[in-house]
Each structure stands twice: as C-alpha cells, then as structure tokens.
Scaffold this motif. Structure first.
Motif, PDB file in Angstrom:
ATOM      1  N   VAL A 200      37.180 -33.754 -20.733  1.00  0.00           N
ATOM      2  CA  VAL A 200      37.044 -34.944 -19.896  1.00  0.00           C
ATOM      3  C   VAL A 200      36.222 -34.568 -18.669  1.00  0.00           C
ATOM      4  N   ALA A 201      35.260 -35.391 -18.362  1.00  0.00           N
ATOM      5  CA  ALA A 201      34.440 -35.195 -17.171  1.00  0.00           C
ATOM      6  C   ALA A 201      34.796 -36.255 -16.146  1.00  0.00           C
ATOM      7  N   GLY A 202      34.784 -35.880 -14.879  1.00  0.00           N
ATOM      8  CA  GLY A 202      35.113 -36.838 -13.838  1.00  0.00           C
ATOM      9  C   GLY A 202      34.931 -36.238 -12.459  1.00  0.00           C
TER      10      GLY A 202
ATOM     11  N   VAL B 272      26.470 -38.551 -18.161  1.00  0.00           N
ATOM     12  CA  VAL B 272      27.298 -37.381 -17.866  1.00  0.00           C
ATOM     13  C   VAL B 272      27.035 -36.324 -18.937  1.00  0.00           C
ATOM     14  N   THR B 273      26.600 -35.145 -18.531  1.00  0.00           N
ATOM     15  CA  THR B 273      26.219 -34.079 -19.466  1.00  0.00           C
ATOM     16  C   THR B 273      27.399 -33.144 -19.708  1.00  0.00           C
ATOM     17  N   VAL B 274      28.376 -33.608 -20.490  1.00  0.00           N
ATOM     18  CA  VAL B 274      29.562 -32.795 -20.754  1.00  0.00           C
ATOM     19  C   VAL B 274      29.195 -31.552 -21.553  1.00  0.00           C
ATOM     20  N   ARG B 275      28.472 -31.732 -22.634  1.00  0.00           N
ATOM     21  CA  ARG B 275      28.172 -30.587 -23.511  1.00  0.00           C
ATOM     22  C   ARG B 275      27.307 -29.547 -22.805  1.00  0.00           C
ATOM     23  N   GLU B 276      26.312 -30.023 -22.057  1.00  0.00           N
ATOM     24  CA  GLU B 276      25.460 -29.071 -21.357  1.00  0.00           C
ATOM     25  C   GLU B 276      26.254 -28.266 -20.334  1.00  0.00           C
ATOM     26  N   THR B 277      27.184 -28.929 -19.666  1.00  0.00           N
ATOM     27  CA  THR B 277      28.009 -28.234 -18.680  1.00  0.00           C
ATOM     28  C   THR B 277      28.873 -27.178 -19.339  1.00  0.00           C
ATOM     29  N   VAL B 278      29.522 -27.543 -20.458  1.00  0.00           N
ATOM     30  CA  VAL B 278      30.397 -26.595 -21.146  1.00  0.00           C
ATOM     31  C   VAL B 278      29.583 -25.435 -21.707  1.00  0.00           C
ATOM     32  N   GLU B 279      28.407 -25.725 -22.239  1.00  0.00           N
ATOM     33  CA  GLU B 279      27.554 -24.666 -22.765  1.00  0.00           C
ATOM     34  C   GLU B 279      27.200 -23.651 -21.685  1.00  0.00           C
ATOM     35  N   SER B 280      26.857 -24.141 -20.501  1.00  0.00           N
ATOM     36  CA  SER B 280      26.485 -23.223 -19.427  1.00  0.00           C
ATOM     37  C   SER B 280      27.670 -22.389 -18.984  1.00  0.00           C
ATOM     38  N   TRP B 281      28.871 -22.986 -18.963  1.00  0.00           N
ATOM     39  CA  TRP B 281      30.054 -22.222 -18.582  1.00  0.00           C
ATOM     40  C   TRP B 281      30.391 -21.173 -19.634  1.00  0.00           C
TER      41      TRP B 281
ATOM     42  N   LEU C 172      35.234 -38.994 -22.116  1.00  0.00           N
ATOM     43  CA  LEU C 172      35.793 -37.980 -23.001  1.00  0.00           C
ATOM     44  C   LEU C 172      34.747 -37.621 -24.046  1.00  0.00           C
ATOM     45  N   GLU C 173      34.657 -36.335 -24.361  1.00  0.00           N
ATOM     46  CA  GLU C 173      33.680 -35.907 -25.366  1.00  0.00           C
ATOM     47  C   GLU C 173      34.219 -34.702 -26.122  1.00  0.00           C
ATOM     48  N   CYS C 174      33.964 -34.687 -27.428  1.00  0.00           N
ATOM     49  CA  CYS C 174      34.395 -33.586 -28.285  1.00  0.00           C
ATOM     50  C   CYS C 174      33.221 -32.640 -28.512  1.00  0.00           C
ATOM     51  N   TRP C 175      33.458 -31.350 -28.346  1.00  0.00           N
ATOM     52  CA  TRP C 175      32.411 -30.344 -28.535  1.00  0.00           C
ATOM     53  C   TRP C 175      33.034 -29.104 -29.164  1.00  0.00           C
ATOM     54  N   ARG C 176      32.499 -28.706 -30.315  1.00  0.00           N
ATOM     55  CA  ARG C 176      32.983 -27.530 -31.038  1.00  0.00           C
ATOM     56  C   ARG C 176      34.487 -27.593 -31.313  1.00  0.00           C
ATOM     57  N   GLY C 177      34.991 -28.783 -31.678  1.00  0.00           N
ATOM     58  CA  GLY C 177      36.390 -28.925 -32.030  1.00  0.00           C
ATOM     59  C   GLY C 177      37.343 -29.060 -30.860  1.00  0.00           C
ATOM     60  N   HIS C 178      36.838 -29.125 -29.623  1.00  0.00           N
ATOM     61  CA  HIS C 178      37.693 -29.251 -28.443  1.00  0.00           C
ATOM     62  C   HIS C 178      37.282 -30.486 -27.649  1.00  0.00           C
TER      63      HIS C 178
END
Length: 322
Positions: free
Chosen positions: A197-199, A234-243, A188-194
C-alpha cells in the motif's frame, strides 16, 4: 437519513420504470410512502424535484410528457434505460476472472462469484472455461493467481476507495518491534506475490510504501479528510524495486517462448525471432532477476550471463524438490 433517501430514490425509480404510461406528480405522491408523509405541497415539490434530479445524475433517463388532462407526466422508458450488451475479448475476460479471484478471502467473494457466473452464462471465456483451453498442454497446470491472504488487505482497500486515514502497527524488515504508523492510503498493488500500500505517512510527512505482510494487528480507520493531495500516478513497483536493490546494473540474454512472458517483453531492449516458436530477448539485469525468471517456468531459458543461468537453475531444482 441516507438510508431513507436511498429507499425513496429506489421507490421513485421503480415507479417510473414499472409504469406503461406517464405518471403525474399527484399519482407519484400517493404511491410512495415518503411523499405521503411529506406534509405540505411545497415540501413534497422540493423533495420530488431533488429526487428527480438525483436520479438523472445517476444516469436514469426520465421523460417528461404532457398528459391529456393538461398535467405533466413522468416515466422512464425501459428501452432508454437498458444497458448495451457487454462484449469482452479473451484478454479482458481473463483479467476480470483474475481480479475476481482476489476476493476469494474477502467479503465480496459471493458477489465476485456471482459476477463470474453471469459472465459464463453470457458465453465469456474465463480461464479453463475457454473453448480453446487444452488441459493436455504442458503448462496448463500453471494458473495465474493474485493471493490476498493478508488480513490488512480488505480494510486498506476500503480505506483507499473511501479516502479514509488509517492507523496500524508496522514492523520493518530489520526491526525487532513494530511501530505505530498514521497513513493516508492511496493505492494497493501486488508485486512479486506480495501486496503493498502506498500513501502519505503523517508522522514523517512523506510518501511511503508498506508491505501488507509486515502489518501487525488490525488496521483501524480514522475520521477526517486527507491532509495531503493524492498524486495522479503512484509508482509502487518502482519504489519497491529500488528498495530491494533491483535497479538494473547490466543486461541478460534469454530465450522466451513465442506469445509468452509479456511482462518480460515489455522490458526488453531487443527482441529477435529464433524460429521454432522461440525469441531471443535482451533485458535489463539486476539483483532479484533470477527469482522473477523462475516464475515463468519452462517458457524461459537463460543464455547469459552464466551466473544468472546458474541461479535460475538452482531455484528451479529447489522448486522441483519441493
């Protein structure tokens, strides 16, 4: 069975820690109910040796001493099993304080509050408890928080910790109805207030990232082990940024107050001291940068490009109007 063993181990640990002299196996057997009910001597001996090894694996230092009558005695000296003093610097204490606030809406809120009370009693500086904290400073009304309001947060956190598969209904941003997803949650990771979950998505047989606010209904645990290996990173933030289309397409120049905005400094391409408590930074720029810069409030001034400066000013004015 697990509860009975845990109780037996606890009783054995308390006996070994509470005695001032070594206790023989015979004395321990007569003091602990589970050992009294063990039946034969062989059954007790096997149980005691396993328990002693388990306690040692858990970190308890058990000394073996030859008694006067020739029997072997056991004890756990308090000086050998006392934890060293906990020393935290200001940044570590602040991080713990911020982490504890995540649990304000979860079942561990009481435990987190108790931990903070102990840290304060030990003299640890926590946010406004810090003696250097000055509420007259112009930015003291801003307090960092990591909200965890989503109902899915706690069950997913426990599933990540225990490596348990889960099932939940998930609604994509452009979908009218939610879909059932079977996921092996990793982190679980928080990014920009949200929270995200990655899996491993079992149906799609691929790694996926899900935003918790888009999970509808309950998160249900499933029996069985993970079917896919858990990656080391696990690159949660990088994934969300690209999306979100936030991959950098250019650069921006900003003024940043000295000793502030460390996330911006970490991404800076260049940093120049302007004097008077300000630095000039060149940072990667892309879609969504204006929303991020607004989070730093009066500590950031956009110099260029003009479009980014205008977007930030518009957002600040909207915030001021409420």
């Amino acid at each position: 069975m697990a509860i009975a063993k845990a109780e037996r181990l606890m009783n054995l640990a308390l006996c070994l820690l509470g005695t001032r002299r070594p206790l023989t196996k015979r004395e321990l057997r007569s003091s602990i109910e589970a050992y009294i009910e063990a039946g034969s001597d062989d059954s007790f001996n096997r149980m005691f040796e396993r328990d002693k090894d388990d306690l040692r694996e858990l970190g308890l230092v058990i000394a073996t001493v030859d008694a006067i009558d020739g029997e072997v005695g056991y004890l756990a000296r308090r000086d050998s099993n006392r934890l060293p003093p906990i020393t935290l610097d200001a940044e570590e204490a602040a991080a713990l304080g911020l982490a504890a606030k995540i649990w304000q809406q979860a079942r561990l809120a009481g435990a987190a509050s108790g931990a903070l009370q102990k840290l304060r009693a030990a003299g640890m500086p926590l946010a406004a408890d810090d003696e250097d904290y000055d509420e007259r400073q112009p930015h003291s009304a801003l307090e960092p928080r990591i909200p965890a309001h989503e109902a899915a947060f706690e069950p997913l956190m426990l599933a990540c910790r225990d490596r348990r598969p889960v099932v939940f209904d998930y609604r994509k941003g452009n979908a009218a109805r939610p879909e059932r997803r079977q996921v092996e949650p990793w982190i679980l990771e928080c990014w920009r207030g949200h929270w995200y979950v990655a899996g491993w998505d079992r149906d799609r047989q691929a790694e996926r990232v899900f935003r918790l606010s888009r999970i509808t209904g309950k998160v249900r645990s499933r029996q069985g082990a993970f079917t896919a290996p858990v990656p080391d990173h696990v690159t949660v933030r990088e994934t969300v940024e690209s999306w979100a289309g936030e991959t950098a397409t250019g650069t921006a120049r900003i003024k940043l107050r000295a000793d502030h905005g460390y996330p911006l400094r970490a991404r800076a391409l260049t940093v120049r001291d302007l004097g008077d408590g300000w630095d000039e930074l060149e940072i990667p720029s892309g879609h969504g940068l204006d929303a991020w810069l607004v989070e730093f409030g009066p500590d950031v001034v956009v110099l260029e490009p003009a479009e980014l400066r205008a977007d930030v000013i518009d957002r600040l004015r909207a915030v001021a109007k409420g």
